[in-house]
Motif scaffolding. Structure first.
Motif, PDB file in Angstrom:
ATOM      1  N   THR A 160      61.240 107.164  30.258  1.00  0.00           N
ATOM      2  CA  THR A 160      61.352 108.756  29.797  1.00  0.00           C
ATOM      3  C   THR A 160      59.991 109.537  29.226  1.00  0.00           C
ATOM      4  OG1 THR A 160      63.550 108.002  28.178  1.00  0.00           O
ATOM      5  CG2 THR A 160      63.977 108.877  31.042  1.00  0.00           C
ATOM      6  N   SER A 161      60.189 108.482  28.096  1.00  0.00           N
ATOM      7  CA  SER A 161      59.229 110.050  27.269  1.00  0.00           C
ATOM      8  C   SER A 161      57.997 109.842  27.345  1.00  0.00           C
ATOM      9  CB  SER A 161      59.376 108.560  26.138  1.00  0.00           C
ATOM     10  OG  SER A 161      60.261 108.719  25.232  1.00  0.00           O
ATOM     11  N   ALA A 162      57.085 108.519  27.808  1.00  0.00           N
ATOM     12  CA  ALA A 162      55.980 108.487  28.967  1.00  0.00           C
ATOM     13  C   ALA A 162      56.401 109.517  30.129  1.00  0.00           C
ATOM     14  CB  ALA A 162      55.859 107.324  29.062  1.00  0.00           C
ATOM     15  N   LEU A 163      56.698 109.926  30.636  1.00  0.00           N
ATOM     16  CA  LEU A 163      57.082 110.411  31.625  1.00  0.00           C
ATOM     17  C   LEU A 163      56.808 112.325  31.194  1.00  0.00           C
ATOM     18  CD1 LEU A 163      57.508 111.114  34.572  1.00  0.00           C
ATOM     19  CD2 LEU A 163      59.493 111.493  34.430  1.00  0.00           C
ATOM     20  N   LYS A 164      57.754 112.239  30.211  1.00  0.00           N
ATOM     21  CA  LYS A 164      57.786 113.791  29.620  1.00  0.00           C
ATOM     22  C   LYS A 164      56.773 114.200  28.556  1.00  0.00           C
ATOM     23  CE  LYS A 164      59.017 114.624  25.437  1.00  0.00           C
ATOM     24  NZ  LYS A 164      60.341 115.017  24.386  1.00  0.00           N
ATOM     25  N   GLY A 165      55.700 113.381  28.249  1.00  0.00           N
ATOM     26  CA  GLY A 165      54.957 113.085  27.407  1.00  0.00           C
ATOM     27  C   GLY A 165      53.551 113.217  28.722  1.00  0.00           C
ATOM     28  N   PHE A 166      53.521 112.648  29.497  1.00  0.00           N
ATOM     29  CA  PHE A 166      52.754 112.714  30.621  1.00  0.00           C
ATOM     30  C   PHE A 166      52.535 113.973  30.966  1.00  0.00           C
ATOM     31  CE2 PHE A 166      52.605 107.681  31.283  1.00  0.00           C
ATOM     32  CZ  PHE A 166      51.279 108.072  29.549  1.00  0.00           C
ATOM     33  N   LEU A 167      53.822 114.628  31.427  1.00  0.00           N
ATOM     34  CA  LEU A 167      53.946 115.728  32.272  1.00  0.00           C
ATOM     35  C   LEU A 167      53.534 116.826  32.056  1.00  0.00           C
ATOM     36  CD1 LEU A 167      57.711 115.749  34.307  1.00  0.00           C
ATOM     37  CD2 LEU A 167      55.105 115.643  35.141  1.00  0.00           C
ATOM     38  N   ALA A 168      54.169 117.083  29.930  1.00  0.00           N
ATOM     39  CA  ALA A 168      53.228 118.049  29.240  1.00  0.00           C
ATOM     40  C   ALA A 168      51.813 117.804  29.035  1.00  0.00           C
ATOM     41  CB  ALA A 168      53.441 117.595  27.406  1.00  0.00           C
ATOM     42  N   LEU A 169      50.613 117.425  29.967  1.00  0.00           N
ATOM     43  CA  LEU A 169      49.488 117.657  29.826  1.00  0.00           C
ATOM     44  C   LEU A 169      49.468 118.953  30.933  1.00  0.00           C
ATOM     45  CD1 LEU A 169      48.048 113.948  29.942  1.00  0.00           C
ATOM     46  CD2 LEU A 169      47.915 115.485  28.048  1.00  0.00           C
ATOM     47  N   LYS A 221      52.189 118.088  21.689  1.00  0.00           N
ATOM     48  CA  LYS A 221      52.838 118.731  20.599  1.00  0.00           C
ATOM     49  C   LYS A 221      54.311 118.192  21.015  1.00  0.00           C
ATOM     50  CE  LYS A 221      50.766 122.612  20.308  1.00  0.00           C
ATOM     51  NZ  LYS A 221      50.085 123.908  20.817  1.00  0.00           N
ATOM     52  N   SER A 222      55.008 117.130  22.083  1.00  0.00           N
ATOM     53  CA  SER A 222      55.535 117.185  22.990  1.00  0.00           C
ATOM     54  C   SER A 222      56.138 115.133  22.551  1.00  0.00           C
ATOM     55  CB  SER A 222      55.647 117.563  24.872  1.00  0.00           C
ATOM     56  OG  SER A 222      55.033 118.274  24.705  1.00  0.00           O
ATOM     57  N   VAL A 223      55.654 114.637  22.062  1.00  0.00           N
ATOM     58  CA  VAL A 223      56.048 113.220  22.099  1.00  0.00           C
ATOM     59  C   VAL A 223      55.483 112.770  20.824  1.00  0.00           C
ATOM     60  CG1 VAL A 223      56.129 112.386  24.565  1.00  0.00           C
ATOM     61  CG2 VAL A 223      54.063 112.567  23.924  1.00  0.00           C
ATOM     62  N   GLU A 224      56.217 111.786  20.372  1.00  0.00           N
ATOM     63  CA  GLU A 224      55.980 110.890  18.848  1.00  0.00           C
ATOM     64  C   GLU A 224      54.415 110.181  20.061  1.00  0.00           C
ATOM     65  OE1 GLU A 224      56.388 110.800  15.985  1.00  0.00           O
ATOM     66  OE2 GLU A 224      58.375 112.631  16.543  1.00  0.00           O
ATOM     67  N   MET A 225      53.077 110.268  19.059  1.00  0.00           N
ATOM     68  CA  MET A 225      52.135 109.014  19.877  1.00  0.00           C
ATOM     69  C   MET A 225      50.690 108.633  18.850  1.00  0.00           C
ATOM     70  SD  MET A 225      49.360 111.672  22.588  1.00  0.00           S
ATOM     71  CE  MET A 225      50.640 112.939  23.113  1.00  0.00           C
ATOM     72  N   ASN A 226      50.177 107.891  18.791  1.00  0.00           N
ATOM     73  CA  ASN A 226      49.024 107.329  17.774  1.00  0.00           C
ATOM     74  C   ASN A 226      48.582 108.621  17.777  1.00  0.00           C
ATOM     75  OD1 ASN A 226      47.287 106.879  16.362  1.00  0.00           O
ATOM     76  ND2 ASN A 226      48.312 104.131  16.093  1.00  0.00           N
ATOM     77  N   LYS A 227      48.337 108.738  17.197  1.00  0.00           N
ATOM     78  CA  LYS A 227      47.142 110.418  16.766  1.00  0.00           C
ATOM     79  C   LYS A 227      45.607 109.378  17.098  1.00  0.00           C
ATOM     80  CE  LYS A 227      46.921 114.942  13.739  1.00  0.00           C
ATOM     81  NZ  LYS A 227      47.974 115.317  13.217  1.00  0.00           N
ATOM     82  N   ASN A 228      45.433 108.238  16.963  1.00  0.00           N
ATOM     83  CA  ASN A 228      44.459 108.394  16.243  1.00  0.00           C
ATOM     84  C   ASN A 228      43.972 106.556  18.308  1.00  0.00           C
ATOM     85  OD1 ASN A 228      43.558 108.226  14.301  1.00  0.00           O
ATOM     86  ND2 ASN A 228      44.969 106.204  13.417  1.00  0.00           N
ATOM     87  N   THR A 229      45.097 106.360  18.756  1.00  0.00           N
ATOM     88  CA  THR A 229      44.693 105.436  19.805  1.00  0.00           C
ATOM     89  C   THR A 229      45.073 106.729  21.675  1.00  0.00           C
ATOM     90  OG1 THR A 229      46.942 104.886  19.667  1.00  0.00           O
ATOM     91  CG2 THR A 229      45.470 103.569  18.740  1.00  0.00           C
ATOM     92  N   GLY A 230      46.066 107.492  21.221  1.00  0.00           N
ATOM     93  CA  GLY A 230      46.397 108.364  21.575  1.00  0.00           C
ATOM     94  C   GLY A 230      47.843 107.927  22.588  1.00  0.00           C
ATOM     95  N   CYS A 231      48.074 106.244  22.260  1.00  0.00           N
ATOM     96  CA  CYS A 231      48.983 105.685  22.774  1.00  0.00           C
ATOM     97  C   CYS A 231      50.013 106.039  22.299  1.00  0.00           C
ATOM     98  CB  CYS A 231      48.709 104.476  22.941  1.00  0.00           C
ATOM     99  SG  CYS A 231      47.545 103.767  23.685  1.00  0.00           S
ATOM    100  N   PHE A 232      51.464 105.896  22.915  1.00  0.00           N
ATOM    101  CA  PHE A 232      52.147 106.287  22.833  1.00  0.00           C
ATOM    102  C   PHE A 232      53.203 105.002  20.808  1.00  0.00           C
ATOM    103  CE2 PHE A 232      53.043 107.945  26.330  1.00  0.00           C
ATOM    104  CZ  PHE A 232      53.898 108.741  26.467  1.00  0.00           C
ATOM    105  N   THR A 233      53.913 105.638  19.913  1.00  0.00           N
ATOM    106  CA  THR A 233      53.935 104.985  18.910  1.00  0.00           C
ATOM    107  C   THR A 233      54.180 103.452  19.094  1.00  0.00           C
ATOM    108  OG1 THR A 233      56.133 106.092  18.906  1.00  0.00           O
ATOM    109  CG2 THR A 233      54.155 106.725  16.956  1.00  0.00           C
TER     110      THR A 233
END
Ligand SMILES: Nc1ncnc2c1ncn2[C@@H]1O[C@H](COP(=O)(O)OS(=O)(=O)O)[C@@H](OP(=O)(O)O)[C@H]1O
Length: 393
Positions: free
Chosen positions: A142-151, A338-350
């Protein structure tokens, strides 16, 4: 000549008068010595300097103070206009050199327009009620979906799960609205709380809130969901410790009520179909999102009636993570951030998303396969389609 007559005149004047006459005649001839003195006076120092200046034709003249002020004014105006000209394209900057006054006017107009636009934009930007909810299931991507949609430029989403219809309903609708990020009227707000789908009463609350609400439901191979939930609860639920085994967590075996509550998607989705029309509910598998995210995102764009913007450029596959991550060279990355917790350096989820799962003991695995099969069958019947979950084994 009558000399005697002249002499008689001469004789009539006294010597004193004669002297006076002589002096006055001399004055007439030579001018008044006092007056001459005044005109022959030394010129004043100021006049001398002015004369000197005049006599130096090559020396640089200092500009009069009025002109200097004018120059300064122009300079100031130019400085004020500088930030605007930066915003403009290069052509305008080039033109500015040729006709500064015209470009200054243009720059002022552009600046005014920009300020106006900005003010209108800010006025329009406000938290708006969500029109789409990701209602389930937890640990199904669900987080990946929300984060991707926020693009998507037309989608905004709060970073946190709001839990409004489950836990904070008493706070009221206005409170709920205020939890949303500011958006434009043309944008769509999506909120995700994966527990919404678990209770029919919550689904009815959602319908009462907005009977046109669109629901996104993520499902996943139920055994993998069990593994994922196990790792999650070991960290987040105090009743479990690091030494709690997967078997123990399952309730001692693969046929417990605990396991049943996790693998039974069908009964909850049926509840959702009972409250909302089927057209309002899209069920999506985590496996497809994981492997073909853009295909899934395009499907959801269409489901939500949004313009198609997703391309493969939005995401990049990380071999290290084993999942698709945000393509940080794409500017939309910062919006999704702004919508998901992700690693700023890699662009991947935490690290909490995409953890490696432990291998399940073969006996337990067989038990789980047998136990989940009827649940899966019910789901496939309900959806009129299958997932390759059982074929994997
Ligand atoms: N692109 C990408 N990156 C990272 N993780 C991804 C991705 N796509 C799907 N997944 C899977 O999402 C699982 C977490 O699901 P949720 O986000 O629904 O979990 S939660 O309920 O919000 O806690 C998470 O589960 P775990 O592997 O158990 O961590 C992932 O397998």
């Amino acid at each position: 000549m009558d000399i005697r007559k002249n002499d008689s005149v001469a004789l009539k004047t006294t010597p004193r008068q004669q002297i006076k006459q002589i002096v006055s005649r001399r004055k007439e001839r030579l001018g008044d010595p006092h007056e001459r003195k005044s005109t022959s006076q030394k010129p004043s120092r100021r006049v001398q300097i002015e004369d000197k200046e005049k006599s130096k034709p090559n020396q640089k003249k200092i500009a009069p103070p009025v002109e200097l002020n004018e120059d300064r004014k122009t300079l100031k105006q130019d400085n004020k206009a500088t930030p605007v000209s930066f915003d403009q394209d290069k052509t305008t900057v080039k033109q500015k050199k040729k006709t500064p006054s015209v470009n200054l006017d243009r720059a002022r107009t552009t600046l005014k327009q920009k300020i106006k636009q900005r003010l209108n934009f800010d006025k329009e930007m406000k938290p708006r009620p969500p029109k789409c909810l990701i209602v389930g299931f937890s640990k199904c991507g669900t987080s990946a979906l929300k984060g991707f949609l926020a693009l998507h430029p037309d989608i905004v989403s709060p970073k946190k799960e709001i839990d409004f219809f489950t836990n904070y309903y008493f706070k009221g609708l206005e409170w709920y609205r205020r939890q949303m990020p500011p958006s434009l009227a043309s944008q769509l707000t999506i909120e995700k709380t994966p527990e919404y789908i678990l209770t029919p009463q919550v689904l009815r609350r959602i319908r009462d809130y907005n009977s046109n609400m669109k629901l996104l439901v993520m499902v996943r191979d139920p055994i993998v969901r069990l593994q994922s939930l196990y790792l999650h609860e070991l960290i987040h639920k105090p009743q479990y410790s690091d030494s709690t085994t997967f078997r123990q967590w399952c309730g001692g075996g693969g046929r417990t009520a605990h396991v049943a509550s996790v693998v039974d998607y069908a009964s909850h989705i049926r509840d959702a179909f009972g409250v909302f029309s089927r057209k309002q509910v899209l069920v999506q598998s985590e496996e497809e999102l994981e492997k073909f995210p853009i295909k899934v995102l395009r499907r959801i764009e269409s489901f939500l009636g949004l313009r198609p913007v997703f391309t493969k450029d939005h995401l990049v596959y990380s071999k290290k993570k084993g999942f698709y991550c945000f393509n940080m060279s794409k500017s939309t990355f910062s919006k999704a951030y702004k919508s998901v917790e992700m690693n700023k350096n890699t662009g991947c989820f935490t690290a909490s998303k995409g953890r490696p799962h432990q291998r399940i003991a073969p006996n337990l695995y067989r038990e789980l396969v047998a136990f989940t099969r009827p649940y899966n069958r019910r789901l496939f019947e309900l959806l009129g389609r299958t997932y390759a979950w059982e074929n994997f084994r």
